[in-house]
Design an enzyme around this catalytic site. Structure first.
Site, PDB file in Angstrom:
ATOM      1  N   ASP A  91     111.308  75.192  -7.882  1.00 40.26           N
ATOM      2  CA  ASP A  91     111.831  75.131  -9.254  1.00 40.26           C
ATOM      3  C   ASP A  91     113.275  75.989  -9.300  1.00 40.26           C
ATOM      4  O   ASP A  91     113.925  76.142 -10.252  1.00 40.26           O
ATOM      5  CB  ASP A  91     110.863  75.724 -10.025  1.00 40.26           C
ATOM      6  CG  ASP A  91     110.902  77.323  -9.801  1.00 40.26           C
ATOM      7  OD1 ASP A  91     110.633  77.661  -8.835  1.00 40.26           O
ATOM      8  OD2 ASP A  91     110.773  78.061 -10.901  1.00 40.26           O
ATOM      9  N   ASP A 107     106.697  80.755  -7.260  1.00 38.59           N
ATOM     10  CA  ASP A 107     106.872  81.139  -8.633  1.00 38.59           C
ATOM     11  C   ASP A 107     107.412  79.999  -9.465  1.00 38.59           C
ATOM     12  O   ASP A 107     108.430  79.425  -8.748  1.00 38.59           O
ATOM     13  CB  ASP A 107     107.755  82.293  -8.772  1.00 38.59           C
ATOM     14  CG  ASP A 107     106.731  83.553  -8.233  1.00 38.59           C
ATOM     15  OD1 ASP A 107     106.070  84.165  -9.111  1.00 38.59           O
ATOM     16  OD2 ASP A 107     107.096  84.095  -7.247  1.00 38.59           O
ATOM     17  N   ASP A 117     107.210  75.765  -2.992  1.00 38.20           N
ATOM     18  CA  ASP A 117     107.503  77.041  -3.608  1.00 38.20           C
ATOM     19  C   ASP A 117     106.505  77.620  -4.519  1.00 38.20           C
ATOM     20  O   ASP A 117     105.179  76.865  -4.729  1.00 38.20           O
ATOM     21  CB  ASP A 117     108.786  76.674  -4.286  1.00 38.20           C
ATOM     22  CG  ASP A 117     109.306  77.851  -5.151  1.00 38.20           C
ATOM     23  OD1 ASP A 117     109.501  78.776  -4.721  1.00 38.20           O
ATOM     24  OD2 ASP A 117     109.281  77.677  -6.264  1.00 38.20           O
TER      25      ASP A 117
HETATM   26  O1  LIG Z   1     110.667  81.613  -4.287  1.00 34.55           O
HETATM   27  P1  LIG Z   1     109.849  81.666  -5.514  1.00 34.55           P
HETATM   28  O2  LIG Z   1     108.114  81.682  -4.975  1.00 34.55           O
HETATM   29  O3  LIG Z   1     109.804  80.984  -6.535  1.00 34.55           O
HETATM   30  O4  LIG Z   1     109.949  83.194  -5.757  1.00 34.55           O
HETATM   31  C1  LIG Z   1     111.222  83.692  -6.433  1.00 34.55           C
HETATM   32  C2  LIG Z   1     111.141  84.763  -7.202  1.00 34.55           C
HETATM   33  O5  LIG Z   1     109.772  84.751  -7.799  1.00 34.55           O
HETATM   34  C3  LIG Z   1     109.282  85.948  -8.751  1.00 34.55           C
HETATM   35  O6  LIG Z   1     110.232  85.891  -9.876  1.00 34.55           O
HETATM   36  C4  LIG Z   1     110.100  85.111 -10.787  1.00 34.55           C
HETATM   37  O7  LIG Z   1     108.879  85.047 -11.319  1.00 34.55           O
HETATM   38  C5  LIG Z   1     108.276  86.170 -12.241  1.00 34.55           C
HETATM   39  C6  LIG Z   1     106.936  85.761 -12.367  1.00 34.55           C
HETATM   40  O8  LIG Z   1     106.554  84.662 -13.099  1.00 34.55           O
HETATM   41  C7  LIG Z   1     108.961  86.161 -13.227  1.00 34.55           C
HETATM   42  O9  LIG Z   1     108.836  87.340 -14.013  1.00 34.55           O
HETATM   43  C8  LIG Z   1     110.661  86.260 -12.846  1.00 34.55           C
HETATM   44  O10 LIG Z   1     111.427  86.386 -13.964  1.00 34.55           O
HETATM   45  C9  LIG Z   1     110.966  85.193 -11.879  1.00 34.55           C
HETATM   46  O11 LIG Z   1     112.477  85.439 -11.258  1.00 34.55           O
HETATM   47  C10 LIG Z   1     109.309  87.107  -7.718  1.00 34.55           C
HETATM   48  O12 LIG Z   1     108.842  88.032  -8.568  1.00 34.55           O
HETATM   49  C11 LIG Z   1     110.457  87.400  -7.000  1.00 34.55           C
HETATM   50  O13 LIG Z   1     110.336  88.474  -6.149  1.00 34.55           O
HETATM   51  C12 LIG Z   1     110.829  86.043  -6.164  1.00 34.55           C
HETATM   52  O14 LIG Z   1     112.057  86.307  -5.412  1.00 34.55           O
END
Ligand SMILES: O=P(O)(O)OC[C@H]1O[C@H](O[C@H]2O[C@H](CO)[C@@H](O)[C@H](O)[C@H]2O)[C@H](O)[C@@H](O)[C@@H]1O
Length: 383
Positions: A311, A117, A115
């Site tokens: 995560d 983020d 994954d």
């Molecule tokens: O599947 P992932 O790669 O984990 O993506 C899930 C979402 O991740 C991002 O949002 C998350 O991370 C951001 C940066 O650290 C944070 O600001 C936010 O609160 C988190 O939810 C991304 O911006 C989303 O578009 C993804 O869906």
């Protein structure tokens, strides 16, 4: 952990009040007909019952997606956390159990799923600034030299590629709804009969215009909420509330619900302080994992060990897919106890990097040992 759909709290109410079961935004998408009219009536009844209580439940769930939620904070303050210890016993550290994990890969091809983020990059307030460190990039590149490696993210594929910048990987963006094979040929990890070369799969392409429309609506309707941010992820839309004052969370939730209510073919799930609006199609990170394994030639194979590290709640679909297969290693990245279908845990991206580097080292050593053994055997045969 089951994905939390924003509409779930309403479902209980709807089910109690009317004979028509099923979620507010039915899944799979409903077909028109008499049953549909009844269902619509029930849904209207359920919606009418929506009150502050339900919204509060939703806000509770939003609060729980914050790492500083009360229970964790209280446990930290007390300095003891029996719940955490018990959880760690059920989901031990993948670093602590490293030898067990590599032993499970004996005679099998490891396939890595990562994954983005919160796994490869730390969670930050600005989603556009979630950069990956150069050392993490180096670790992922090294892993991809040893094993087929895929990034599976909720972000749109182009954006996650801009962050990762490694052409030798598979990418599954938009929660797996946008899959592409490596631009650069990887080290020939795929089976020779695989369909991995040039793979491209977009099961939700018909939803593009709808997603674009909803994206615009959500931008428009959340612009009065300070801190709310709408992110277009091509086949899905993220509505972030991380930078919204807690008093404004209910407004964000209500806005997302009221917009999505007009689109029965879309559903809402919740991630880390974010709502994810996505098509109702039966496709998620777990399906993407299955698809990639099949493309690599490892469908219904005993000689493969998929390792998935993530995560987020959306990663649970992949952990569940591994459990269904009865094969593979699911690793949840979390400092706090969470309900999960993963078997192991790592605390944060720094530990993910350590785990990846240990895997690379172990594989290089195993290859070197094999070379030495072959040379020794050849020498004995020649003597
Ligand atoms: O599947 P992932 O790669 O984990 O993506 C899930 C979402 O991740 C991002 O949002 C998350 O991370 C951001 C940066 O650290 C944070 O600001 C936010 O609160 C988190 O939810 C991304 O911006 C989303 O578009 C993804 O869906």
């Amino acid at each position: 952990m089951a994905q939390t759909s924003v509409v779930v709290p309403e479902v209980g109410m709807a089910a109690a009040a009317c004979p028509c079961p099923g979620p507010l935004f039915p899944y799979p998408p409903p077909r028109a007909g008499a049953g549909m009219a009844v269902r619509r009536k029930c849904l209207r009844a359920a919606q009418a019952e929506l009150g502050a209580g339900l919204l509060n439940g939703l806000v509770e769930s939003m609060r729980a997606s914050s790492p500083t939620h009360a229970r964790a904070a209280a446990a930290l303050a007390a300095g003891v956390d029996e719940e955490h210890d018990a959880w760690m016993a059920r989901h031990p550290s993948a670093l602590g159990k490293f030898e067990e994990i590599v032993a499970a890969s004996k005679g099998k091809q490891i396939v890595m799923f990562l994954d983005y983020d919160g796994t490869l990059s730390p969670i930050v307030n600005d989603p556009d600034a979630a950069f990956m460190s150069d050392t993490m990039r180096m670790a992922v590149r090294s892993v991809a030299k040893q094993f087929p490696t895929a990034i599976v993210s909720g972000r749109c594929r182009d954006k996650v590629f801009e962050f990762v910048k490694l052409a030798e990987l598979y990418y599954a963006g938009s929660h797996g709804m946008d899959i592409k094979g490596p631009a650069k040929s990887s080290a020939g990890h795929a089976k020779s009969n695989s369909k991995a070369k040039g793979v491209l799969f977009q099961p939700a392409s018909e939803f593009l215009p709808m997603i674009e429309q909803v994206n615009q609506r959500l931008i428009e309707e959340t612009k009065h909420v300070p801190g709310a941010k709408v992110e277009n992820n091509k086949f899905c839309v993220s509505v972030h509330f991380r930078n919204v004052d807690e008093k404004g969370w209910a407004a964000v939730a209500e806005t997302v619900k009221s917009v999505v209510r007009e689109y029965p073919k879309l559903r809402v799930t919740q991630g880390r302080m974010v709502f994810e609006v996505r098509p109702t199609i039966k496709w998620d990170k777990g399906k993407a994992l299955e698809f990639l394994l099949e493309s690599l030639g490892y469908a219904d194979c005993a000689d493969v060990l998929p390792v998935y590290i993530g995560d987020d709640r959306t990663d649970e679909d992949a952990f569940k897919a591994l459990r269904r297969r009865g094969q593979g290693i699911g690793i949840l990245v979390s400092k706090h106890p969470k309900e999960t279908s993963a078997s192991f845990s790592l605390q944060e991206p720094a530990e993910v990097m350590e785990f990846l580097l240990r895997l690379v080292e172990w594989k290089q050593l195993a290859k070197a040992r094999l070379r030495l053994r072959r040379r020794a055997d050849a020498a004995v045969a020649a003597a």
